[in-house]
Design a protein around this motif. Structure first.
Motif, PDB file in Angstrom:
ATOM      1  N   HIS A   1      69.547 -14.970  68.660  1.00 59.63           N
ATOM      2  CA  HIS A   1      69.525 -13.547  68.313  1.00 59.63           C
ATOM      3  C   HIS A   1      68.316 -12.824  68.903  1.00 59.63           C
ATOM      4  N   LEU A   2      67.738 -13.398  69.918  1.00 59.12           N
ATOM      5  CA  LEU A   2      66.691 -12.781  70.722  1.00 59.12           C
ATOM      6  C   LEU A   2      66.954 -13.166  72.165  1.00 59.12           C
ATOM      7  N   SER A   3      66.573 -12.311  73.087  1.00 57.95           N
ATOM      8  CA  SER A   3      66.634 -12.703  74.489  1.00 57.95           C
ATOM      9  C   SER A   3      65.500 -13.691  74.774  1.00 57.95           C
ATOM     10  N   PRO A   4      65.581 -14.474  75.855  1.00 58.11           N
ATOM     11  CA  PRO A   4      64.460 -15.355  76.190  1.00 58.11           C
ATOM     12  C   PRO A   4      63.138 -14.605  76.325  1.00 58.11           C
ATOM     13  N   ALA A   5      63.165 -13.419  76.930  1.00 58.07           N
ATOM     14  CA  ALA A   5      61.930 -12.650  77.086  1.00 58.07           C
ATOM     15  C   ALA A   5      61.374 -12.209  75.743  1.00 58.07           C
TER      16      ALA A   5
ATOM     17  N   ARG B   1      70.672 -15.778  73.676  1.00 52.94           N
ATOM     18  CA  ARG B   1      70.749 -14.634  72.765  1.00 52.94           C
ATOM     19  C   ARG B   1      71.770 -14.876  71.668  1.00 52.94           C
ATOM     20  N   ARG B   2      72.905 -15.499  72.015  1.00 52.39           N
ATOM     21  CA  ARG B   2      73.933 -15.743  71.011  1.00 52.39           C
ATOM     22  C   ARG B   2      73.452 -16.712  69.941  1.00 52.39           C
TER      23      ARG B   2
ATOM     24  N   GLN C   1      67.634 -16.871  62.648  1.00 53.54           N
ATOM     25  CA  GLN C   1      68.245 -17.547  63.774  1.00 53.54           C
ATOM     26  C   GLN C   1      67.279 -18.245  64.724  1.00 53.54           C
ATOM     27  N   PRO C   2      66.093 -17.716  65.001  1.00 55.42           N
ATOM     28  CA  PRO C   2      65.217 -18.449  65.919  1.00 55.42           C
ATOM     29  C   PRO C   2      64.801 -19.820  65.411  1.00 55.42           C
ATOM     30  N   PHE C   3      65.012 -20.083  64.124  1.00 61.18           N
ATOM     31  CA  PHE C   3      64.515 -21.330  63.537  1.00 61.18           C
ATOM     32  C   PHE C   3      65.629 -22.284  63.112  1.00 61.18           C
ATOM     33  N   ALA C   4      66.869 -21.834  63.098  1.00 62.38           N
ATOM     34  CA  ALA C   4      67.885 -22.517  62.322  1.00 62.38           C
ATOM     35  C   ALA C   4      68.594 -23.654  63.046  1.00 62.38           C
ATOM     36  N   ARG C   5      68.665 -23.646  64.380  1.00 65.54           N
ATOM     37  CA  ARG C   5      69.560 -24.550  65.066  1.00 65.54           C
ATOM     38  C   ARG C   5      69.165 -26.017  64.955  1.00 65.54           C
ATOM     39  N   LEU C   6      67.883 -26.322  65.007  1.00 69.79           N
ATOM     40  CA  LEU C   6      67.447 -27.715  65.051  1.00 69.79           C
ATOM     41  C   LEU C   6      67.867 -28.484  63.813  1.00 69.79           C
ATOM     42  N   ALA C   7      68.036 -27.799  62.693  1.00 70.83           N
ATOM     43  CA  ALA C   7      68.395 -28.470  61.447  1.00 70.83           C
ATOM     44  C   ALA C   7      69.734 -29.196  61.571  1.00 70.83           C
TER      45      ALA C   7
ATOM     46  N   LYS D   1      63.096 -23.043  74.157  1.00 71.12           N
ATOM     47  CA  LYS D   1      62.191 -22.361  73.233  1.00 71.12           C
ATOM     48  C   LYS D   1      60.759 -22.839  73.419  1.00 71.12           C
ATOM     49  N   HIS D   2      60.604 -24.154  73.480  1.00 71.66           N
ATOM     50  CA  HIS D   2      59.256 -24.703  73.617  1.00 71.66           C
ATOM     51  C   HIS D   2      58.620 -24.263  74.938  1.00 71.66           C
ATOM     52  N   MET D   3      59.391 -24.273  76.006  1.00 67.68           N
ATOM     53  CA  MET D   3      58.856 -23.850  77.301  1.00 67.68           C
ATOM     54  C   MET D   3      58.477 -22.377  77.282  1.00 67.68           C
TER      55      MET D   3
END
Length: 366
Positions: free
Chosen positions: A323-327, A319-320, A217-223, A289-291
């Motif tokens: 699947h990770l919190s910003p922290a 998180r939704r 999930q941390p990688f999937a959205r940009l696609a 994410k980048h920030m």
């Protein structure tokens, strides 16, 4: 990387006493640099920024320790000195002598180093440049099972068993990764050093390389935010890439399109696979994410900068989607980026992350 600059040449050394996973794995990651991010973002491969080749004593097939056949592209005598030589793991018992087994490889490593190449060593592969005398007086690391042997055979080497990645020598041209799958760290470091940090981060995202198991999930959205063929919607994509933080962005895009709002939303979903508001959220989360990766800005301020007045809503949405919190995301991926940018006191020269995931999205919309 300048379009006029030739790809970085990488020779991946192959010999019978190694494993195919390291040789082919490094080959795949180096080939991915520059090429595969374009496929993910806009459906078109980018330029290959590295040119790996598998090199051995002789060109052709050789069977390595796990029974896999590797095909070497060239022998030593037909290989120009590359920018980088990668030495994979040595799959022999730690106490077994190396000199007679690896005399040709050791001589070629010494020759390439003398000509200015970076020598990058995975796991127990560090035993070869040590045997070549390249590590005398320098810090080094290797697989924990070989640390005592490295100390005994080469007492001038300052062994650092607790460190996963060590950069040593003149112009920092000796790079060592400790053991196991640390060849992944080694490959990412080499991409960051020879190209830039952002290219290494792209390879890490595409291939789900992380120091912990976190899923896709941390990688999937940009696609899902790639450029579309509908010219009206493409114009809206280009606009929202620069104005995603504005209030009422969907209404603004509908106005820009000149379409009735219902028709705009229908065409936008047909073109992108997402509702307009979902698309806006995706761009905002990618910028966040980048920030989080690149700075220490408080999470509440990041939320406001990407367009969310309520930081709690931003955290729930992040998180939704991720699947990770910003922290949690900052802790994991900020550490990855810092490792690539500055490791072992060696700062990647002249390289800084000049573009973000958001920039990739903007390029996809122009």
């Amino acid at each position: 990387m300048s379009a006029s600059r030739p790809p970085v040449s990488v020779a991946i050394l192959a010999f019978e006493q190694t494993s195919a996973s390291v040789v082919h794995g490094m080959y795949d990651l180096f080939m991915s640099a520059g090429r595969d991010w374009g496929v993910i973002v806009d459906g078109r491969p980018g330029p290959c920024l590295m040119r790996p080749r598998i090199v051995a004593r002789r060109r052709g097939a050789l069977t390595v320790s796990n029974g896999i056949v590797i095909h070497a592209h060239a022998g030593f005598d037909k290989t120009a000195v590359p920018d980088i030589v990668c030495v994979p793991e040595v799959t022999i018992a730690p106490g077994e002598p190396l000199t007679e087994l690896f005399d040709p490889e050791i001589a070629w490593i010494r020759q390439c180093h003398a000509a200015g190449a970076i020598i990058a060593n995975a796991c127990s592969g560090v035993m070869l440049p040590a045997q070549a005398g390249l590590l005398d007086g320098l810090e080094a690391t290797t697989h924990w099972a070989y640390c005592d042997v490295l100390r005994e055979r080469h007492p001038k080497v300052r062994v650092q068993p607790q460190r996963a990645l060590v950069v040593s020598g003149d112009a920092h041209r000796l790079v060592m990764a400790g053991g196991g799958t640390s060849w992944l760290d080694l490959a990412l470091y080499l991409i960051a050093r020879s190209i830039d940090v952002e290219s290494a981060m792209q390879v890490a995202r595409i291939n789900l390389i992380d120091w912990h198991a976190i899923g896709q999930q941390p990688f999937a959205r940009l696609a899902r935010s790639r450029q579309v063929e509908d010219a009206v919607i493409a114009r809206c994509q280009a606009w929202i890439a620069e104005h995603y933080a504005e209030h009422s962005p969907v209404a603004a895009m509908a106005g820009l399109s000149g379409l009735p709002e219902r028709s705009f939303k229908r065409r936008f979903r047909e073109a992108t696979g997402m509702a307009p508001l979902e698309y806006v959220h995706t761009l905002r989360i990618e910028e966040a994410k980048h920030m989080l990766e690149t700075g220490d800005t408080p999470i509440d301020e990041i939320a406001a900068e990407v367009g969310y007045e309520d930081p709690r809503f931003f955290s729930r949405l992040f998180r939704r989607q991720v699947h990770l919190s910003p922290a949690q995301y900052r802790k994991r991926f900020g550490a990855v980026r810092r490792m690539l940018a500055t490791h072992g006191g060696y700062a990647v020269p002249g390289k800084s992350p000049s573009s973000s995931s958001m920039t990739a999205s903007r390029n996809a919309g122009t």
